[in-house]
Design a protein around this motif. Structure first.
Motif, PDB file in Angstrom:
ATOM      1  N   THR A 115      34.018 -43.545  93.889  1.00 32.38           N
ATOM      2  CA  THR A 115      33.280 -44.742  94.279  1.00 32.38           C
ATOM      3  C   THR A 115      33.075 -45.655  93.077  1.00 32.38           C
ATOM      4  N   LEU A 116      32.893 -46.942  93.348  1.00 29.21           N
ATOM      5  CA  LEU A 116      32.732 -47.946  92.297  1.00 29.21           C
ATOM      6  C   LEU A 116      31.326 -48.528  92.394  1.00 29.21           C
ATOM      7  N   PRO A 117      30.373 -47.978  91.658  1.00 30.96           N
ATOM      8  CA  PRO A 117      28.977 -48.427  91.770  1.00 30.96           C
ATOM      9  C   PRO A 117      28.762 -49.802  91.150  1.00 30.96           C
ATOM     10  N   PHE A 118      27.801 -50.536  91.707  1.00 33.00           N
ATOM     11  CA  PHE A 118      27.385 -51.839  91.179  1.00 33.00           C
ATOM     12  C   PHE A 118      28.567 -52.811  91.077  1.00 33.00           C
ATOM     13  N   ALA A 119      29.436 -52.766  92.066  1.00 33.41           N
ATOM     14  CA  ALA A 119      30.534 -53.727  92.149  1.00 33.41           C
ATOM     15  C   ALA A 119      29.991 -55.060  92.668  1.00 33.41           C
ATOM     16  N   THR A 120      30.852 -56.060  92.689  1.00 34.01           N
ATOM     17  CA  THR A 120      30.431 -57.414  93.055  1.00 34.01           C
ATOM     18  C   THR A 120      31.250 -57.931  94.226  1.00 34.01           C
ATOM     19  N   ALA A 121      30.558 -58.572  95.168  1.00 27.37           N
ATOM     20  CA  ALA A 121      31.210 -59.290  96.261  1.00 27.37           C
ATOM     21  C   ALA A 121      30.680 -60.719  96.258  1.00 27.37           C
ATOM     22  N   ARG A 122      31.573 -61.681  96.325  1.00 32.13           N
ATOM     23  CA  ARG A 122      31.166 -63.084  96.295  1.00 32.13           C
ATOM     24  C   ARG A 122      31.869 -63.841  97.412  1.00 32.13           C
ATOM     25  N   ILE A 123      31.100 -64.685  98.105  1.00 32.80           N
ATOM     26  CA  ILE A 123      31.700 -65.528  99.129  1.00 32.80           C
ATOM     27  C   ILE A 123      32.570 -66.574  98.435  1.00 32.80           C
ATOM     28  N   HIS A 124      33.797 -66.663  98.862  1.00 32.91           N
ATOM     29  CA  HIS A 124      34.795 -67.516  98.215  1.00 32.91           C
ATOM     30  C   HIS A 124      34.310 -68.964  98.106  1.00 32.91           C
ATOM     31  N   GLU A 125      34.474 -69.526  96.882  1.00 34.72           N
ATOM     32  CA  GLU A 125      34.154 -70.921  96.574  1.00 34.72           C
ATOM     33  C   GLU A 125      32.668 -71.231  96.736  1.00 34.72           C
ATOM     34  N   THR A 126      31.822 -70.229  96.545  1.00 39.54           N
ATOM     35  CA  THR A 126      30.370 -70.439  96.514  1.00 39.54           C
ATOM     36  C   THR A 126      29.802 -69.624  95.374  1.00 39.54           C
ATOM     37  N   THR A 127      28.506 -69.811  95.102  1.00 40.29           N
ATOM     38  CA  THR A 127      27.825 -69.003  94.079  1.00 40.29           C
ATOM     39  C   THR A 127      27.074 -67.833  94.697  1.00 40.29           C
ATOM     40  N   GLN A 128      27.161 -67.645  96.029  1.00 31.35           N
ATOM     41  CA  GLN A 128      26.440 -66.566  96.698  1.00 31.35           C
ATOM     42  C   GLN A 128      27.174 -65.252  96.500  1.00 31.35           C
ATOM     43  N   PHE A 130      26.801 -60.641  96.016  1.00 32.80           N
ATOM     44  CA  PHE A 130      26.100 -59.413  96.368  1.00 32.80           C
ATOM     45  C   PHE A 130      26.549 -58.321  95.407  1.00 32.80           C
ATOM     46  N   VAL A 131      25.694 -57.307  95.232  1.00 30.80           N
ATOM     47  CA  VAL A 131      25.986 -56.185  94.357  1.00 30.80           C
ATOM     48  C   VAL A 131      25.849 -54.898  95.155  1.00 30.80           C
ATOM     49  N   SER A 132      26.812 -53.993  95.000  1.00 33.48           N
ATOM     50  CA  SER A 132      26.749 -52.723  95.720  1.00 33.48           C
ATOM     51  C   SER A 132      25.731 -51.801  95.069  1.00 33.48           C
ATOM     52  N   ASP A 133      25.390 -50.719  95.782  1.00 31.29           N
ATOM     53  CA  ASP A 133      24.431 -49.767  95.232  1.00 31.29           C
ATOM     54  C   ASP A 133      25.142 -48.770  94.329  1.00 31.29           C
ATOM     55  N   GLY A 134      24.411 -47.736  93.905  1.00 33.13           N
ATOM     56  CA  GLY A 134      24.966 -46.759  92.977  1.00 33.13           C
ATOM     57  C   GLY A 134      26.089 -45.927  93.550  1.00 33.13           C
ATOM     58  N   GLU A 135      26.284 -45.955  94.871  1.00 34.79           N
ATOM     59  CA  GLU A 135      27.382 -45.227  95.499  1.00 34.79           C
ATOM     60  C   GLU A 135      28.520 -46.141  95.924  1.00 34.79           C
ATOM     61  N   GLY A 136      28.431 -47.409  95.552  1.00 34.63           N
ATOM     62  CA  GLY A 136      29.497 -48.340  95.891  1.00 34.63           C
ATOM     63  C   GLY A 136      29.399 -48.955  97.270  1.00 34.63           C
ATOM     64  N   PHE A 137      28.264 -48.767  97.977  1.00 35.02           N
ATOM     65  CA  PHE A 137      28.100 -49.309  99.317  1.00 35.02           C
ATOM     66  C   PHE A 137      27.568 -50.742  99.275  1.00 35.02           C
ATOM     67  N   PHE A 138      28.158 -51.580 100.099  1.00 34.35           N
ATOM     68  CA  PHE A 138      27.648 -52.923 100.353  1.00 34.35           C
ATOM     69  C   PHE A 138      27.006 -52.932 101.740  1.00 34.35           C
ATOM     70  N   GLU A 139      25.805 -53.479 101.861  1.00 34.14           N
ATOM     71  CA  GLU A 139      25.141 -53.725 103.134  1.00 34.14           C
ATOM     72  C   GLU A 139      24.640 -55.158 103.075  1.00 34.14           C
ATOM     73  N   ILE A 140      25.400 -56.084 103.659  1.00 35.52           N
ATOM     74  CA  ILE A 140      25.131 -57.497 103.426  1.00 35.52           C
ATOM     75  C   ILE A 140      25.114 -58.277 104.718  1.00 35.52           C
ATOM     76  N   SER A 141      24.352 -59.359 104.678  1.00 36.40           N
ATOM     77  CA  SER A 141      24.264 -60.299 105.784  1.00 36.40           C
ATOM     78  C   SER A 141      24.909 -61.599 105.338  1.00 36.40           C
ATOM     79  N   ILE A 142      25.877 -62.054 106.108  1.00 34.83           N
ATOM     80  CA  ILE A 142      26.618 -63.256 105.735  1.00 34.83           C
ATOM     81  C   ILE A 142      26.738 -64.165 106.956  1.00 34.83           C
ATOM     82  N   PRO A 143      27.097 -65.417 106.747  1.00 38.76           N
ATOM     83  CA  PRO A 143      27.300 -66.322 107.890  1.00 38.76           C
ATOM     84  C   PRO A 143      28.324 -65.747 108.868  1.00 38.76           C
ATOM     85  N   ASN A 144      28.039 -65.903 110.142  1.00 39.31           N
ATOM     86  CA  ASN A 144      28.876 -65.297 111.173  1.00 39.31           C
ATOM     87  C   ASN A 144      30.143 -66.120 111.393  1.00 39.31           C
ATOM     88  N   SER A 145      31.008 -66.021 110.420  1.00 38.00           N
ATOM     89  CA  SER A 145      32.329 -66.629 110.545  1.00 38.00           C
ATOM     90  C   SER A 145      33.339 -65.594 110.101  1.00 38.00           C
TER      91      SER A 145
END
Length: 862
Positions: A115-128, A130-145
């Motif tokens: 697993t890759l802990p504290f990885a980064t996810a970013r919405i393309h072409e924005t500054t928004q 998210f960071v994953s937890d210590g086990e590499g999990f992302f649990e995120i709320s994003i615009p419904n598109s």
């Protein structure tokens, strides 16, 4: 939270949709809350709902259903309330607002599955982001598109872009490591995602464009940022005066795009001479110096400029200067031309930041004797700097890369003062110009061989003049005149052939040529003192033949060997540099490391510690030369250490021993004899660096401690060096939340050494003359210490993005250096003065470092 936990459970069910379609609902509700409806349905049927209380609020429903299938029933139930649903199995149904989509997935290594802990996810072409937890999990709320693109990244791995629709169908997503080629190695976070260390613990890199906030910085000043690292500091708080593990600042060399830089900071060292927006990164070497860079004996900083692949336009303004950066592709994106320019504006508007720097720099030191300033003293000064960078990169194909770089950095001071009580008028000028060019060709000959050819020209010019006019009407020429002129020209060419016959085994062979010419002129023509004139002109060629090997073995051992034969024509001498590095990986996160090296340096500087022009030690660059007794600096260095990097923790410990053979100060303590303007000595340095960092999701904190004991053997004495800081402790913390970044840091250091006095005495004239003169009797050199140094720094950044124009973004930064305005001393010296009763006494003069200093920076990207 209820919804998120339930969604996790949904993923483990495998019952298919057809069974859901066979479920028939019989239900009647009149003006009943949606929350209660869900609970009654869960009670009467084998189904479970996941929802957010905030989404359903106090919504009420009216519904009548008889033997109605589940899907039509849900459509009728939720259709009028702007809610949507997703059926995971016959038992679990997620209810969401239509404007949001909840996704959960895990990142892992493509090869190992780790697993890759504290990885980064970013919405393309924005500054928004998210960071994953210590086990590499992302649990995120994003615009419904479902066409929204997420950029997934982790240090040392290739970035991956996926649409929400693609991610929503996956439980795990794999990232591939960056290939370890001749030019690339895996990196990992050291202090933050912008300060990284390579997998071999060879160098620490500061990535200017990815750098996160640091205490006291409103913008990404590379040289000030480097001082957050254990073992790297500045005795006078300056950006340009880096002391690497107790060594003099001239023992650390700086390159910008392979151009040697001899003037690295403006305002007498207080602001880096490198434009942050134009930099890609700086690689910092303190445990060892790469064998293909000859000349530095203690540390090496290699800076490279940005190479964006698209059109980029940026501008920055803070309380001391403004700059702009522009980069444009050409030749169907196979080439890029970039321009950066910067200028200070405090000659037009004096800001609080500039005033604080000025107080630190001058504070009365622009006069010959600060204690004798009268009430009728007036002065005018203009202190400005400007920089210009140009880079051109062209890659006609995948095998060849050409680049051209130009650097020009200028600092200017014009000063004049009048003292009507003493009939004294003073004029001073101090001009520094550092410019250089470089041409580099890189050729990937085949899969095994890479060739690099680089040629640079660097020119450094420093000109200082002081004229004290006592009476313009007096023709007896009783003026005081002081001049310092220093010029250095360096032509440097380097050829390297890098050969990798086997995976993880690399050989490097090559040749470096330097033709260096330097001159230094020193003149003092004081009315009440004997004239002093000194001129040193040196030139010579240096040839360096080098070979190196680095290999990684499967059982965890890493070996690095380097040899470099230097030939100095001005000395008619041969010097051999030799290096050995042995690292051993106990596990994926624990490494033992060691290095031994002997390094020689042929360009060094004479440092005038009692020159009262400013608080910054003046440096005058010279080349090793036997005629003037300027030796080659030699550093023998041994480092032993260990590093742990795991689960958000970094623990890095190094112990080191250094023996440096070096020319000492031009006028060390003002006690060198006139015929011994350059005196060689030995400096023994023992020390240890410790860094402890812990990272949580949005919060990082680290503690760095440096112990350093440096003793000089010279003049038949042994005493602490002028920059001996025995203890230095830094505690820093940063918080990144949404678009905001905050940082607070505290620094504690031992006071610098100084030479205290014993009494005012009378000395006898020499050369057979009778009589006496007053003289201060001193204690042993540098046997006393100034008070402890304390400083608290704060900074905050805000990043923004204009959604209607996704290519327009920016950030605002504020910082406060020395938040509590503590007076920290840099030096304490003494002089003989005469009071109103013509009685002699010893006066004390102290130089303070920077006081409370606010700054504000605005950076815009178009």
């Amino acid at each position: 939270m209820v919804r998120d936990l339930l969604i996790i459970g949904l993923l483990f069910y495998s019952i298919t949709l057809p069974s859901q379609e066979r479920l028939l609902i019989n239900y009647l509700a009149s003006d009943k809350s949606l929350f209660k409806v869900f609970k009654e349905l869960e009670r009467d049927y084998d189904i479970h709902f996941s929802f957010s209380v905030k989404d359903i609020g106090d919504k009420k429903v009216n519904i009548k259903a008889k033997d109605q299938p589940l899907i039509p029933f849900l459509d009728s139930l939720l259709g009028g309330h702007q809610l949507t649903y997703k059926i995971f199995s016959k038992s679990f149904i997620a209810i969401t607002a239509p404007s949001k989509l909840f996704i959960r997935f895990q990142l892992q290594d493509q090869e190992t599955g780790e697993t890759l802990p504290f990885a980064t996810a970013r919405i393309h072409e924005t500054t928004q982001g998210f960071v994953s937890d210590g086990e590499g999990f992302f649990e995120i709320s994003i615009p419904n598109s479902r066409e929204t693109i997420l950029e997934l990244s982790f240090l040392g791995y290739q970035e991956k872009q996926l649409t929400v629709a693609e991610i929503d169908s996956l439980n795990t997503i794999s990232l591939k490591k960056n290939p370890i080629t001749l030019e690339e190695i895996v990196v990992k976070e050291y202090l933050n995602k912008g300060i990284t260390i390579d997998d071999e613990a060879i160098k620490i890199s500061i990535n200017a464009q990815n750098m996160e906030i640091l205490p006291g910085l409103s913008e990404r000043d590379i040289l000030l940022s480097a001082q957050i690292l254990a073992g790297i500091g500045s005795a006078d708080e300056s950006a340009g005066g880096l002391n690497v593990r107790g060594s003099s600042r001239d023992n650390t060399f700086i390159y910008w795009n392979n151009i040697p830089v001899y003037h690295s900071a403006h305002y007498f060292g207080n602001i880096s001479a490198f434009i942050p927006s134009s930099l890609e990164k700086v690689d910092i070497f303190k445990n060892y110096i790469p064998v293909n860079y000859g000349g530095a004996s203690s540390g090496l900083l290699l800076m490279t400029s940005r190479k964006p692949e698209t059109i980029v336009l940026e501008t920055n303004l803070n309380l001391t200067h403004g700059d702009m950066y522009a980069s444009v592709p050409f030749a169907e994106y196979t080439g890029q031309i970039s321009i950066a320019a910067r200028r200070s504006f405090n000659d037009i508007l004096a800001t609080p930041t500039f005033n604080s720097i000025s107080d630190k720099l001058f504070e009365g030191s622009l006069t010959e004797n600060a204690q004798s300033i009268s009430n009728n003293f007036q002065y005018n000064s203009k202190l400005i700097f400007h920089d210009f960078n140009l880079t051109l990169d062209f890659s006609p194909n995948k095998l060849n890369d050409f680049s051209f770089s130009f650097l020009n950095s200028i600092s200017e001071l014009d000063y004049d003062s009048q003292d009507s009580d003493r009939f004294l008028q003073s004029e001073q000028q101090h001009d520094v110009n550092n410019r250089g060019t470089n041409v580099t060709w890189i050729r990937q000959w085949n899969n095994l061989i890479l060739i690099k050819v680089s040629t640079s020209y660097a020119n450094y010019e420093m000109d200082y003049a002081l004229i004290n006019t006592r009476n313009e009407e007096d023709e007896s020429n009783n003026n005081d005149v002081q001049e310092r002129i220093n010029n250095l020209q360096n032509i440097e060419s380097r050829f390297s052939l890098i050969y990798s016959p086997f995976e993880n085994h690399v050989f490097d062979v090559g040749y470096q040529f330097n033709r260096v010419k330097s001159d230094f002129t020193f003149l003092e023509d004081f009315f009440f003192e004997e004239n002093v004139f000194q001129s040193i002109e040196t030139k010579g060629n240096t040839h360096g033949f080098f070979t190196g090997y680095f290999g990684k073995f499967k059982f965890g051992l890493q070996v690095g060997i380097g040899l470099r034969q230097n030939i100095y024509t001005s000395l008619n001498k041969y010097k051999l540099d030799r290096q050995l590095r042995l690292n051993y990986k106990l596990s994926s996160g624990i490494m033992l490391k060691s290095s031994f090296g002997v390094y020689h340096q042929y360009i060094s500087s004479l440092k005038e510690d009692d020159f009262i022009f400013s608080t910054t030690i003046e440096q005058n660059w010279l080349t090793a030369d036997s005629e003037f007794g300027i030796p080659v600096i030699k550093n023998e260095q041994l480092v032993l250490g260990a590093m742990l990097s795991k689960s958000g923790w970094v623990v890095d410990l190094d112990g080191y021993v250094k023996d440096v053979f070096t020319p000492l100060l031009w006028n060390f303590g003002g006690q060198s004899a006139e015929e011994e303007t350059i005196i060689s000595g030995t400096e023994r340095i023992r020390g240890a660096d410790l860094t402890i960092k812990k990272r949580w999701k949005y919060y990082r904190t680290w503690l760095s401690y440096t112990f350093q004991d440096s003793k000089v053997d010279a003049f038949e004495q042994r005493f602490p060096s002028r920059i001996n800081t025995r203890h230095q402790l830094q505690f820093s913390q940063t918080l990144n939340y949404s678009s905001f970044e905050f940082s607070l840091g505290y620094t504690l250091k031992s006071g610098l050494p100084f030479t205290n006095y014993i009494r005012l005495d009378q000395a006898t004239l020499e050369n057979g003359e009778s009589g006496t003169f007053p003289e201060i009797e001193y204690e042993s050199w540098n046997s006393s210490r100034l008070p402890y140094y304390h400083r608290v720094d704060f900074s905050a950044w805000y990043k923004f993005n204009v959604k209607k124009r996704s290519n327009f973004s920016g950030e605002v930064g504020i910082s406060i250096l020395n938040l509590f305005d503590r007076e920290n001393l840099y030096s304490r010296t003494f002089m003989i003065e005469e009071d109103a009763n013509n009685e002699l006494f010893i006066s004390e003069r102290e130089r303070a470092l920077i006081g409370i200093t606010p700054n504000l920076s605005i950076r815009l990207k178009f």
